[in-house]
Design an enzyme around this catalytic site. Structure first.
Site, PDB file in Angstrom:
ATOM      1  N   ASP A   1       5.977   2.605   6.227  1.00 18.92           N
ATOM      2  CA  ASP A   1       4.829   1.587   6.291  1.00 18.92           C
ATOM      3  C   ASP A   1       4.120   2.625   5.272  1.00 18.92           C
ATOM      4  O   ASP A   1       2.897   3.356   5.330  1.00 18.92           O
ATOM      5  CB  ASP A   1       4.152   1.917   7.274  1.00 18.92           C
ATOM      6  CG  ASP A   1       2.504   1.145   7.849  1.00 18.92           C
ATOM      7  OD1 ASP A   1       2.090   0.668   6.551  1.00 18.92           O
ATOM      8  OD2 ASP A   1       2.595   1.057   9.423  1.00 18.92           O
TER       9      ASP A   1
ATOM     10  N   GLU B   1      -5.344   1.436   2.330  1.00 21.38           N
ATOM     11  CA  GLU B   1      -4.817   0.156   3.343  1.00 21.38           C
ATOM     12  C   GLU B   1      -5.142   0.882   4.903  1.00 21.38           C
ATOM     13  O   GLU B   1      -5.739  -0.211   5.683  1.00 21.38           O
ATOM     14  CB  GLU B   1      -3.743  -0.487   2.801  1.00 21.38           C
ATOM     15  CG  GLU B   1      -3.338  -1.647   3.621  1.00 21.38           C
ATOM     16  CD  GLU B   1      -2.650  -1.457   5.607  1.00 21.38           C
ATOM     17  OE1 GLU B   1      -3.106  -2.541   5.925  1.00 21.38           O
ATOM     18  OE2 GLU B   1      -2.803  -0.158   5.448  1.00 21.38           O
ATOM     19  N   GLU B   2      -4.648   2.090   5.170  1.00 18.36           N
ATOM     20  CA  GLU B   2      -4.407   2.727   6.013  1.00 18.36           C
ATOM     21  C   GLU B   2      -6.204   2.361   6.962  1.00 18.36           C
ATOM     22  O   GLU B   2      -6.622   3.050   8.337  1.00 18.36           O
ATOM     23  CB  GLU B   2      -4.001   3.264   6.554  1.00 18.36           C
ATOM     24  CG  GLU B   2      -2.642   3.369   6.176  1.00 18.36           C
ATOM     25  CD  GLU B   2      -1.816   3.047   7.277  1.00 18.36           C
ATOM     26  OE1 GLU B   2      -2.814   2.438   8.680  1.00 18.36           O
ATOM     27  OE2 GLU B   2      -0.730   2.990   7.221  1.00 18.36           O
TER      28      GLU B   2
ATOM     29  N   ASP C   1       4.108  -5.969   3.670  1.00 18.59           N
ATOM     30  CA  ASP C   1       4.143  -4.948   3.946  1.00 18.59           C
ATOM     31  C   ASP C   1       5.078  -5.005   5.023  1.00 18.59           C
ATOM     32  O   ASP C   1       6.011  -5.351   5.085  1.00 18.59           O
ATOM     33  CB  ASP C   1       2.949  -4.666   5.205  1.00 18.59           C
ATOM     34  CG  ASP C   1       1.380  -3.869   5.565  1.00 18.59           C
ATOM     35  OD1 ASP C   1       2.362  -2.678   5.845  1.00 18.59           O
ATOM     36  OD2 ASP C   1       0.610  -4.287   5.079  1.00 18.59           O
TER      37      ASP C   1
ATOM     38  N   HIS D   1       1.093  -1.329   0.120  1.00 20.86           N
ATOM     39  CA  HIS D   1       0.172   0.000  -0.105  1.00 20.86           C
ATOM     40  C   HIS D   1       0.817   1.383   0.196  1.00 20.86           C
ATOM     41  O   HIS D   1       2.255   1.300   0.625  1.00 20.86           O
ATOM     42  CB  HIS D   1      -0.809   0.132   0.797  1.00 20.86           C
ATOM     43  CG  HIS D   1      -0.433   0.508   2.659  1.00 20.86           C
ATOM     44  ND1 HIS D   1      -0.332   1.576   3.118  1.00 20.86           N
ATOM     45  CD2 HIS D   1      -0.554  -1.183   3.292  1.00 20.86           C
ATOM     46  CE1 HIS D   1       0.568   0.807   4.089  1.00 20.86           C
ATOM     47  NE2 HIS D   1       0.511  -0.108   4.391  1.00 20.86           N
TER      48      HIS D   1
ATOM     49  N   HIS E   1       4.370   3.653  12.533  1.00 20.50           N
ATOM     50  CA  HIS E   1       3.108   4.884  12.812  1.00 20.50           C
ATOM     51  C   HIS E   1       3.482   5.760  13.808  1.00 20.50           C
ATOM     52  O   HIS E   1       2.743   6.545  14.183  1.00 20.50           O
ATOM     53  CB  HIS E   1       1.563   4.536  13.385  1.00 20.50           C
ATOM     54  CG  HIS E   1       1.025   3.767  12.257  1.00 20.50           C
ATOM     55  ND1 HIS E   1      -0.245   3.542  12.525  1.00 20.50           N
ATOM     56  CD2 HIS E   1       0.981   3.104  11.161  1.00 20.50           C
ATOM     57  CE1 HIS E   1      -1.057   3.150  11.180  1.00 20.50           C
ATOM     58  NE2 HIS E   1       0.037   2.172  10.751  1.00 20.50           N
TER      59      HIS E   1
END
Length: 322
Positions: free
Chosen positions: A147, A179-180, A202, A38, A286
């Site tokens: 990410d 995706e998130e 990922d 992603h 994150h």
């Protein structure tokens, strides 16, 4: 991707889909594998303009504790650099100083007077973290949105490596969207492509102080090959066997339930798609200082290319593919 693909297209949800055709023998069934990583990132969104400052909410899994004091980019009429501020500790009530600062106590300051700000920013504008790519020692790098752009780079490396290999199966390399916020790009791209099998790429929780060994994967240890109900056993076994055969450093990641990755959506698309999952070890997930070892990205791309080069009709038969 363009130099290594036969075609590129973008679908309605913003997925970028590259196709690299295989060289199958005349009369052989058409087979395809989908690679998904992603390209979206977590961020913020403006909810109100207040006396020259901007109030905001989160988009995706943002930990509010990491936002205070960050530089950001407000994507208004034009990009506006700003910073996330709050009351200084000196004038914060004593009972609040030891608590996590609530989202409604934070604001973005772009340094523009109220009367001008309303012409440049409106409610609903998105905000991204403002952070430069940073080279660290020993092949490590740090920055924002690794990410899962580290996974996207691994997919590019895979197609680049396949340009020098023979492979029978068609390869769909997808940089997925959203995706998130719910795996949406993977859902629609898998539905449209209908691959025989798929590999999601990922990031995994890199080992660091304070993180249990069973909940993390070693940095510079190679891609983590996932095992669990989201993963088809033969995809796991095939990836591990390929890694061992070609001496690609790798490790096993146990995921006993929902993986929270594109593989979770792809697995149940249409009649079901057999999935594998590779995780690039990543520290400080994150946050705006996510950290990876470049060697792990390279190894992930190489493992996928070698696995794809080995796909043939006997493998399809072993998977029960019609």
């Amino acid at each position: 991707l363009e130099p290594h693909a036969d075609s590129l297209r973008t679908d309605a949800l913003g997925n970028l889909i590259a196709l690299k055709k295989g060289r199958r023998a005349s009369g052989a069934p058409a087979r395809a594998i989908m690679l998904a990583a992603h390209a979206d990132e977590i961020g913020l969104m403006i909810t109100a303009l207040e006396k020259g400052f901007l109030r905001f909410t989160t988009v995706g899994g943002v930990d509010v504790r990491t936002v205070v004091g960050q530089e950001v980019m407000v994507h208004g009429v034009r990009p506006l650099p700003g910073m996330v501020g709050t009351r200084p500790p000196h004038i914060t009530p004593p009972e609040e100083r030891e608590k996590v600062i609530a989202l409604d106590k934070l604001f973005i300051d772009v340094g523009i007077p109220e009367e001008r700000l309303s012409k440049l920013v409106q409610v609903g504008d998105v905000v991204t973290m403002r952070r430069d790519f940073l080279d660290l020692a020993e092949g490590y790098v740090s920055g924002k949105a690794f990410d899962d752009r580290a996974g996207v780079v691994a997919v590019v490396h895979c197609l680049e490596a396949l340009s020098g290999m023979d492979h029978e199966w068609d390869v769909y390399a997808v940089a997925t969207s959203q995706e998130e916020v719910g795996l949406r790009g993977a859902m629609v791209s898998a539905y449209g492509i209908v691959p025989d099998v798929a590999i999601a790429v990922d990031v995994g929780f890199g080992a660091q102080p304070g993180v249990e060994e069973a909940e993390s994967v070693a940095m510079d240890g190679g891609p983590a090959v996932a095992r669990g109900p989201n993963i088809h056993p033969l995809m796991y076994e095939g990836l591990v066997a390929t890694a061992k055969k070609h001496e690609v450093p790798h490790q096993t990641e146990v995921i006993g339930g929902r993986s929270g990755t594109d593989a979770w959506a792809i697995q149940v698309a249409r009649e079901g798609i057999a999935c594998g999952l590779l995780s690039v070890p990543l520290g400080y997930m994150h946050t705006s200082v996510e950290t990876v070892c470049i060697r792990d990205i390279d190894r992930t791309g190489r493992l996928m290319a070698l696995f794809i080069a080995g796909l043939d009709e006997p493998f399809a038969v072993s998977m029960g593919l019609g």
